[in-house]
Design an enzyme around this catalytic site. Structure first.
Site, mmCIF file in Angstrom:
data_model
loop_
_atom_site.group_PDB
_atom_site.id
_atom_site.type_symbol
_atom_site.label_atom_id
_atom_site.label_comp_id
_atom_site.label_asym_id
_atom_site.label_seq_id
_atom_site.Cartn_x
_atom_site.Cartn_y
_atom_site.Cartn_z
ATOM 1 N N CYS A 1 49.814 3.886 7.528
ATOM 2 C CA CYS A 1 48.825 4.347 6.538
ATOM 3 C C CYS A 1 48.729 5.874 6.568
ATOM 4 O O CYS A 1 48.574 6.512 5.518
ATOM 5 C CB CYS A 1 47.459 3.709 6.805
ATOM 6 N N ASP B 1 63.631 5.854 8.773
ATOM 7 C CA ASP B 1 63.164 5.522 10.122
ATOM 8 C C ASP B 1 63.424 6.703 11.049
ATOM 9 O O ASP B 1 64.481 7.336 10.990
ATOM 10 C CB ASP B 1 63.878 4.260 10.617
ATOM 11 N N HIS C 1 47.305 -1.940 3.126
ATOM 12 C CA HIS C 1 47.566 -2.326 4.518
ATOM 13 C C HIS C 1 47.534 -3.840 4.710
ATOM 14 O O HIS C 1 46.523 -4.480 4.453
ATOM 15 C CB HIS C 1 46.554 -1.674 5.461
ATOM 16 N N ASN D 1 60.151 -7.560 10.973
ATOM 17 C CA ASN D 1 59.708 -8.124 12.244
ATOM 18 C C ASN D 1 58.235 -8.493 12.140
ATOM 19 O O ASN D 1 57.432 -7.723 11.613
ATOM 20 C CB ASN D 1 59.928 -7.116 13.372
ATOM 21 N N HIS E 1 51.875 -2.600 10.414
ATOM 22 C CA HIS E 1 51.711 -2.423 8.962
ATOM 23 C C HIS E 1 52.986 -3.018 8.366
ATOM 24 O O HIS E 1 54.093 -2.560 8.705
ATOM 25 C CB HIS E 1 51.547 -0.938 8.615
ATOM 26 N N HIS F 1 56.308 -3.989 6.969
ATOM 27 C CA HIS F 1 57.420 -3.127 6.556
ATOM 28 C C HIS F 1 58.710 -3.918 6.526
ATOM 29 O O HIS F 1 58.897 -4.863 7.287
ATOM 30 C CB HIS F 1 57.559 -1.899 7.462
ATOM 31 N N HIS G 1 62.699 -3.278 6.933
ATOM 32 C CA HIS G 1 63.791 -2.373 7.318
ATOM 33 C C HIS G 1 64.962 -2.622 6.365
ATOM 34 O O HIS G 1 65.370 -3.777 6.165
ATOM 35 C CB HIS G 1 64.291 -2.677 8.730
#
Ligand code: 5GP
Ligand code: ZN
Length: 113
Positions: free
Chosen positions: A7, A30, A46, A86, A97, A99, A101
């Site tokens: 955030c 990343d 969020h 994950n 939060h 995400h 990849h």
């Protein structure tokens, strides 16, 4: 979430290398890339993980996946890429939060885990 790392990245409080942004999604490189291209795609709202996705609107989820496709095209990943989210301790999620990849730019292992 004022104490959430991602955030703070969305708000600009913590700097990041942006690769894409729209009204629902933010995407950035990343800090510890595992492949030549390693981008994180996150919803601006969020959610801790996919485990909280019942709270999300369909358009928020769709926006993340459409952003994945746009970024893959922009990053020249026509030979393929892997998308990973994950979720929870068994998956070694380290930032709570949601995400996705995007991993690409080289041939990856045929082992997924
Ligand atoms: P997870 O382990 O939760 O699936 O993935 C979290 C990812 O966030 C990791 O790949 C880690 O390298 C990345 N990360 C952690 N802190 C930062 C940061 O401050 N900036 C950026 N750009 N990435 C981060
Ligand atoms: Zn957050």
């Amino acid at each position: 979430m004022s104490d959430c790392l991602f955030c703070k990245i969305i708000s600009g409080e913590i700097p990041s290398t942006k690769v894409y942004e729209d009204d629902l999604v933010y995407a950035f490189r990343d800090i510890n890339p595992q492949t030549p291209v390693h981008v994180l795609v996150i919803p601006k709202k969020h959610f801790a993980s996919i485990d909280e996705i019942d709270r999300a609107e369909d358009r928020e989820i769709a926006a993340c996946l459409r952003a994945v496709r746009l970024i893959a095209r922009h990053e020249n990943l026509e030979k393929g890429y892997r998308v990973i989210s994950n979720c929870g301790p068994d998956a070694c999620q380290s930032v709570p939060h949601l995400h996705f990849h995007i991993l690409g730019g080289r041939k990856m292992s045929d082992q997924m885990a």
